[in-house]
Design an enzyme around this catalytic site. Structure first.
Site: not given
Length: 107
Positions: A87-88
């Site tokens: 999710d980064e």
């Protein structure tokens, strides 16, 4: 990648079975599907993004919107690698086309 039908966790190969890493549920390997998977034992160096000091960036895509802190050149080769969790944003690794200075950029 195959996920467990029972709990949704990722499964791994164990002989002729695919076994869930969490709940232990297993299913036979599907030979037709296994040809579509790339395992670490069959990867070649072309599947790996090079980020080591001696990596050959020449021929990689270039970015003309960067500035080398070492020589001031505004063009660099780059590669992208997911260094954090999914999710980064990914990390971009640069190598100056003029002096070879290397740096990374976190988005």
């Amino acid at each position: 990648m195959q996920f467990c039908d029972e709990c949704g966790s990722m499964m791994h190969a164990d002989g002729e079975q695919m076994v869930c890493a969490d709940c232990g549920h297993s299913v036979p390997k599907d030979d037709a599907l296994s040809e579509a998977y790339v395992s670490t034992t069959t990867q070649d160096e072309g599947d790996v993004i090079e980020t080591s000091e001696d990596a050959n960036f020449e021929g990689k895509p270039t970015d003309d919107d960067v500035r080398c802190d070492d020589c001031g050149n505004t063009t660099a080769w780059y590669t992208i690698k997911q260094t954090g969790s999914a999710d980064e944003p990914p990390t971009r690794f640069f190598k100056c086309t003029e002096c070879g200075y290397r740096w990374r950029e976190y988005n």
